[in-house]
Design a protein around this motif. Structure first.
Motif, PDB file in Angstrom:
ATOM      1  N   SER A 107       0.828  -1.199   0.000  1.00 55.57           N
ATOM      2  CA  SER A 107       0.000   0.000   0.000  1.00 55.57           C
ATOM      3  C   SER A 107       0.864   1.252   0.000  1.00 55.57           C
ATOM      4  O   SER A 107       1.952   1.282   0.574  1.00 55.57           O
ATOM      5  N   LYS A 119     -10.308   3.507   1.874  1.00 51.83           N
ATOM      6  CA  LYS A 119      -9.855   3.256   0.507  1.00 51.83           C
ATOM      7  C   LYS A 119      -8.358   2.990   0.623  1.00 51.83           C
ATOM      8  O   LYS A 119      -7.609   3.816   1.148  1.00 51.83           O
ATOM      9  N   THR A 121      -4.916   2.264  -1.350  1.00 52.74           N
ATOM     10  CA  THR A 121      -4.241   2.364  -2.648  1.00 52.74           C
ATOM     11  C   THR A 121      -2.841   1.786  -2.512  1.00 52.74           C
ATOM     12  O   THR A 121      -2.188   1.968  -1.479  1.00 52.74           O
ATOM     13  N   SER A 132      -0.806   0.793 -10.031  1.00 51.17           N
ATOM     14  CA  SER A 132      -1.482   1.270  -8.833  1.00 51.17           C
ATOM     15  C   SER A 132      -2.948   0.830  -8.881  1.00 51.17           C
ATOM     16  O   SER A 132      -3.604   0.962  -9.925  1.00 51.17           O
ATOM     17  N   THR A 134      -6.697   0.686  -6.354  1.00 58.19           N
ATOM     18  CA  THR A 134      -7.383   1.149  -5.147  1.00 58.19           C
ATOM     19  C   THR A 134      -8.511   0.183  -4.837  1.00 58.19           C
ATOM     20  O   THR A 134      -9.302  -0.170  -5.723  1.00 58.19           O
TER      21      THR A 134
END
Length: 191
Positions: A107, A119, A121, A132, A134
Motif C-alpha cells: 500500500s 480506501k 491504494t 497502482s 485502489t
C-alpha cells in the motif's frame, strides 16, 4: 557544561516520550483467504484462491488509519478446484508461474471514509507488471481470541482490477473470460 548536559537530557527524554511504537500484525493463514472471481462465457462466475500468501500490517494508530499493508502470494498456489484449469492458469497463457512465481502488493496510501471503512491504494505487481490499484478496506474490529489469548483484528478487502492491465490471459477475450477480475480477501491478524 552542566547546562549542555541538562539540555541533552531534556531533548532525549522528550524524544523518548514522544516516540510512537509501530505495531506489526501478521495474518493467520488458517483464518485468511485471498479469492478472485471471473465470469466465464459471460454467464457464470468462477472463483479461485491463492492458497500460499502472507500479509503484514504496520501501524502506529489504534484505528489503523495510517496502516501500511504488504502482501506476497505464490502464483503456483492458484486453486480453482479443477486441476486441468489450474494447470492452464499456471502456464504462460496466464500467470506464467515459472517466470513470475510471486505477486505482491504494497500500500502507498490509506484514506479513512468512516471509523471502519477505508480506501486502500497501493502498487500491485503481477506477471512482471506493476500498477497502482485502489480497493475498499473494511476493518471488522479487534477481539481477544479465547484459544490463543492474543489480540486479533479482522479486515476484508474488496475491489476489482483488469487482467489486461497485467497482460494475464491476453489470448482469451471477454467472450471467454471477463477482463474484470473481482477480488475479495478476508483475514485475521495477530501481533
Amino acid at each position: 557544561m552542566k547546562k549542555y548536559l541538562l539540555i541533552a537530557a531534556a531533548v532525549f527524554s522528550l524524544t523518548a516520550f514522544t516516540t510512537v511504537l509501530t505495531e506489526v500484525w501478521k495474518n493467520d493463514p488458517a483464518h485468511s483467504a485471498l479469492q478472485f472471481t471471473v465470469t466465464h462465457l459471460g454467464i457464470n462466475d468462477i472463483t479461485g484462491t491463492f492458497n500460499d500468501f502472507s500479509v503484514t500490517v504496520h501501524t502506529e494508530k489504534p484505528d489503523f488509519s495510517d496502516a501500511v499493508f504488504e502482501l506476497s502470494a505464490k502464483t503456483a498456489s492458484i486453486d480453482t478446484r479443477v486441476e486441468a484449469r489450474d494447470t492452464h492458469l499456471k502456464s504462460a497463457d496466464f500467470f506464467d508461474v515459472a517466470k513470475y512465481p510471486t505477486l505482491t502488493f504494497k500500500s502507498t496510501g490509506i484514506e479513512q471514509e468512516s471509523w471502519n471503512k477505508f480506501k486502500l491504494t497501493g502498487d500491485l505487481t503481477m506477471h512482471g507488471i506493476t500498477k497502482s490499484v485502489t480497493m475498499d478496506l473494511l476493518y471488522k474490529g479487534k477481539v481477544e481470541n479465547p484459544m490463543t489469548k492474543k489480540q486479533t483484528v479482522g479486515f476484508q478487502l474488496t475491489g476489482s482490477l483488469k487482467r489486461s492491465d497485467f497482460k494475464v490471459g491476453e489470448k482469451f477475450g471477454e467472450a471467454m473470460v471477463s477482463n474484470v477480475v473481482r477480488i475479495k480477501a478476508d483475514g485475521e491478524f495477530t501481533q
